[in-house]
Design a protein around this motif. Structure first.
Motif, PDB file in Angstrom:
ATOM      1  N   MET A 115      43.137 -23.115  57.196  1.00 31.88           N
ATOM      2  CA  MET A 115      42.724 -21.841  57.598  1.00 31.88           C
ATOM      3  C   MET A 115      41.282 -21.594  57.173  1.00 31.88           C
ATOM      4  N   GLU A 116      40.907 -22.343  56.280  1.00 35.32           N
ATOM      5  CA  GLU A 116      39.545 -22.165  55.819  1.00 35.32           C
ATOM      6  C   GLU A 116      38.572 -22.629  56.879  1.00 35.32           C
ATOM      7  N   ALA A 117      38.917 -23.597  57.610  1.00 35.24           N
ATOM      8  CA  ALA A 117      38.043 -24.060  58.671  1.00 35.24           C
ATOM      9  C   ALA A 117      37.907 -22.971  59.721  1.00 35.24           C
ATOM     10  N   LEU A 118      38.922 -22.254  59.878  1.00 40.53           N
ATOM     11  CA  LEU A 118      38.854 -21.184  60.857  1.00 40.53           C
ATOM     12  C   LEU A 118      38.005 -20.042  60.301  1.00 40.53           C
ATOM     13  N   ASP A 119      38.108 -19.803  58.991  1.00 38.56           N
ATOM     14  CA  ASP A 119      37.302 -18.739  58.396  1.00 38.56           C
ATOM     15  C   ASP A 119      35.827 -19.116  58.478  1.00 38.56           C
ATOM     16  N   ALA A 120      35.521 -20.419  58.371  1.00 40.61           N
ATOM     17  CA  ALA A 120      34.149 -20.845  58.436  1.00 40.61           C
ATOM     18  C   ALA A 120      33.597 -20.596  59.829  1.00 40.61           C
ATOM     19  N   LEU A 121      34.427 -20.650  60.766  1.00 38.55           N
ATOM     20  CA  LEU A 121      33.988 -20.397  62.132  1.00 38.55           C
ATOM     21  C   LEU A 121      33.992 -18.903  62.426  1.00 38.55           C
ATOM     22  N   GLY A 122      34.468 -18.107  61.601  1.00 35.57           N
ATOM     23  CA  GLY A 122      34.510 -16.668  61.777  1.00 35.57           C
ATOM     24  C   GLY A 122      35.769 -16.234  62.483  1.00 35.57           C
ATOM     25  N   ILE A 123      36.778 -17.037  62.416  1.00 35.33           N
ATOM     26  CA  ILE A 123      38.036 -16.684  63.071  1.00 35.33           C
ATOM     27  C   ILE A 123      39.021 -16.356  61.979  1.00 35.33           C
ATOM     28  N   ASN A 124      39.632 -15.232  62.129  1.00 36.86           N
ATOM     29  CA  ASN A 124      40.665 -14.799  61.202  1.00 36.86           C
ATOM     30  C   ASN A 124      41.945 -15.495  61.669  1.00 36.86           C
ATOM     31  N   GLY A 125      42.532 -16.382  60.882  1.00 33.36           N
ATOM     32  CA  GLY A 125      43.698 -17.197  61.226  1.00 33.36           C
ATOM     33  C   GLY A 125      44.929 -16.352  61.438  1.00 33.36           C
ATOM     34  N   LEU A 126      45.128 -15.377  60.588  1.00 26.82           N
ATOM     35  CA  LEU A 126      46.292 -14.522  60.717  1.00 26.82           C
ATOM     36  C   LEU A 126      46.191 -13.696  61.994  1.00 26.82           C
ATOM     37  N   PHE A 127      44.986 -13.230  62.259  1.00 27.35           N
ATOM     38  CA  PHE A 127      44.763 -12.453  63.468  1.00 27.35           C
ATOM     39  C   PHE A 127      44.961 -13.345  64.702  1.00 27.35           C
ATOM     40  N   LEU A 128      44.516 -14.614  64.602  1.00 27.14           N
ATOM     41  CA  LEU A 128      44.670 -15.545  65.712  1.00 27.14           C
ATOM     42  C   LEU A 128      46.136 -15.831  65.957  1.00 27.14           C
ATOM     43  N   VAL A 129      46.908 -16.051  64.944  1.00 27.72           N
ATOM     44  CA  VAL A 129      48.333 -16.340  65.074  1.00 27.72           C
ATOM     45  C   VAL A 129      49.026 -15.115  65.642  1.00 27.72           C
ATOM     46  N   SER A 130      48.649 -13.935  65.134  1.00 26.77           N
ATOM     47  CA  SER A 130      49.280 -12.714  65.663  1.00 26.77           C
ATOM     48  C   SER A 130      48.906 -12.549  67.136  1.00 26.77           C
ATOM     49  N   GLN A 131      47.692 -12.920  67.482  1.00 27.66           N
ATOM     50  CA  GLN A 131      47.259 -12.827  68.883  1.00 27.66           C
ATOM     51  C   GLN A 131      48.045 -13.827  69.736  1.00 27.66           C
ATOM     52  N   ILE A 132      48.257 -15.035  69.225  1.00 30.53           N
ATOM     53  CA  ILE A 132      49.018 -16.052  69.966  1.00 30.53           C
ATOM     54  C   ILE A 132      50.454 -15.598  70.117  1.00 30.53           C
ATOM     55  N   VAL A 133      51.051 -15.085  69.041  1.00 32.65           N
ATOM     56  CA  VAL A 133      52.434 -14.593  69.096  1.00 32.65           C
ATOM     57  C   VAL A 133      52.504 -13.424  70.094  1.00 32.65           C
ATOM     58  N   ASN A 134      51.550 -12.499  69.990  1.00 29.99           N
ATOM     59  CA  ASN A 134      51.529 -11.362  70.924  1.00 29.99           C
ATOM     60  C   ASN A 134      51.371 -11.861  72.372  1.00 29.99           C
ATOM     61  N   PHE A 135      50.532 -12.894  72.552  1.00 26.76           N
ATOM     62  CA  PHE A 135      50.338 -13.435  73.889  1.00 26.76           C
ATOM     63  C   PHE A 135      51.647 -14.006  74.421  1.00 26.76           C
ATOM     64  N   PHE A 136      52.363 -14.802  73.600  1.00 27.37           N
ATOM     65  CA  PHE A 136      53.639 -15.361  74.038  1.00 27.37           C
ATOM     66  C   PHE A 136      54.683 -14.284  74.295  1.00 27.37           C
ATOM     67  N   ILE A 137      54.719 -13.293  73.443  1.00 32.19           N
ATOM     68  CA  ILE A 137      55.657 -12.181  73.645  1.00 32.19           C
ATOM     69  C   ILE A 137      55.318 -11.472  74.958  1.00 32.19           C
ATOM     70  N   LEU A 138      54.016 -11.200  75.147  1.00 34.88           N
ATOM     71  CA  LEU A 138      53.586 -10.545  76.383  1.00 34.88           C
ATOM     72  C   LEU A 138      53.890 -11.447  77.582  1.00 34.88           C
ATOM     73  N   PHE A 139      53.634 -12.772  77.406  1.00 34.18           N
ATOM     74  CA  PHE A 139      53.913 -13.703  78.485  1.00 34.18           C
ATOM     75  C   PHE A 139      55.405 -13.718  78.825  1.00 34.18           C
ATOM     76  N   ILE A 140      56.262 -13.781  77.829  1.00 35.33           N
ATOM     77  CA  ILE A 140      57.703 -13.798  78.042  1.00 35.33           C
ATOM     78  C   ILE A 140      58.153 -12.478  78.670  1.00 35.33           C
ATOM     79  N   MET A 141      57.615 -11.382  78.173  1.00 32.57           N
ATOM     80  CA  MET A 141      57.993 -10.074  78.708  1.00 32.57           C
ATOM     81  C   MET A 141      57.534  -9.945  80.165  1.00 32.57           C
ATOM     82  N   LEU A 142      56.302 -10.365  80.442  1.00 32.24           N
ATOM     83  CA  LEU A 142      55.814 -10.298  81.819  1.00 32.24           C
ATOM     84  C   LEU A 142      56.641 -11.225  82.727  1.00 32.24           C
ATOM     85  N   ARG A 143      56.973 -12.378  82.155  1.00 29.61           N
ATOM     86  CA  ARG A 143      57.775 -13.312  82.956  1.00 29.61           C
ATOM     87  C   ARG A 143      59.149 -12.737  83.237  1.00 29.61           C
TER      88      ARG A 143
END
Length: 179
Positions: free
Chosen positions: A1-29
């Protein structure tokens, strides 16, 4: 996760975004995509059914047109038959009327012939008596003697035996003249 922090990406936020995307994808589907595909399939099925119905209607229309043409031809043939029968009946009636008229004419002509023959016989009968009286009167004057009743009847009979085809033969037809 540190590599992601070095890039300026919040890992927890990214995972929550991916989870939200899949949830949204499943719900839309589930909520949108499946009903949308189902509606599209229903619409496709309905269009195919309408297409099949239209083809069936077109075939039925063609069959009706063929049946109408066949019925029209049958009606024409029946009309021709009726007209031919009517003509035949009219000809038969005309022939019968002509035959009846001919028979009536023959009867009228025959009745007229009979009436003429009867009138001729009546006139000859009346003339016979008058001719006999005139002949006897002439004969009495010529002979200057009076004949009795029997002798008069014999003379009348011999006179009328000389009448052939309404003509009086004073000299028989087979009499030859002496020259």
């Amino acid at each position: 996760m540190e590599a992601l922090d070095a890039l300026g990406i919040n890992g927890l936020f990214l995972v929550s975004q991916i989870v939200n995307f899949f949830i949204l994808f499943i719900m839309l589907r589930v909520l949108l995509w499946k009903p949308l595909l189902q509606r599209i399939d229903e619409r496709r099925t309905m269009l195919e059914k309408e297409k099949d119905d239209a083809a069936a209607l077109e075939e039925a229309r063609a069959n009706i047109a063929d049946e109408r043409a066949l019925s029209l031809e049958e009606v024409r043939e029946e009309a021709k038959s009726i007209v031919a029968q009517a003509r035949q009946q009219a000809k038969t009636l005309a022939d019968q009327a002509a035959e009846e008229a001919s028979q009536k004419t023959d009867k009228i002509v025959e009745a007229a012939r009979q009436a003429a023959e009867e009138e001729r016989n009546r006139i000859l009968g009346q003339a016979r008596g008058q001719i006999a009286v005139l002949a006897m009167a002439a004969a009495q004057k010529i002979i200057a003697e009076e004949l009795d009743e029997q002798r008069q009847q014999a003379l009348v009979a011999s006179f009328f035996s000389g009448i052939h085809d309404g003509k009086v033969e004073v000299v028989p037809a087979d009499f030859e003249t002496i020259s």
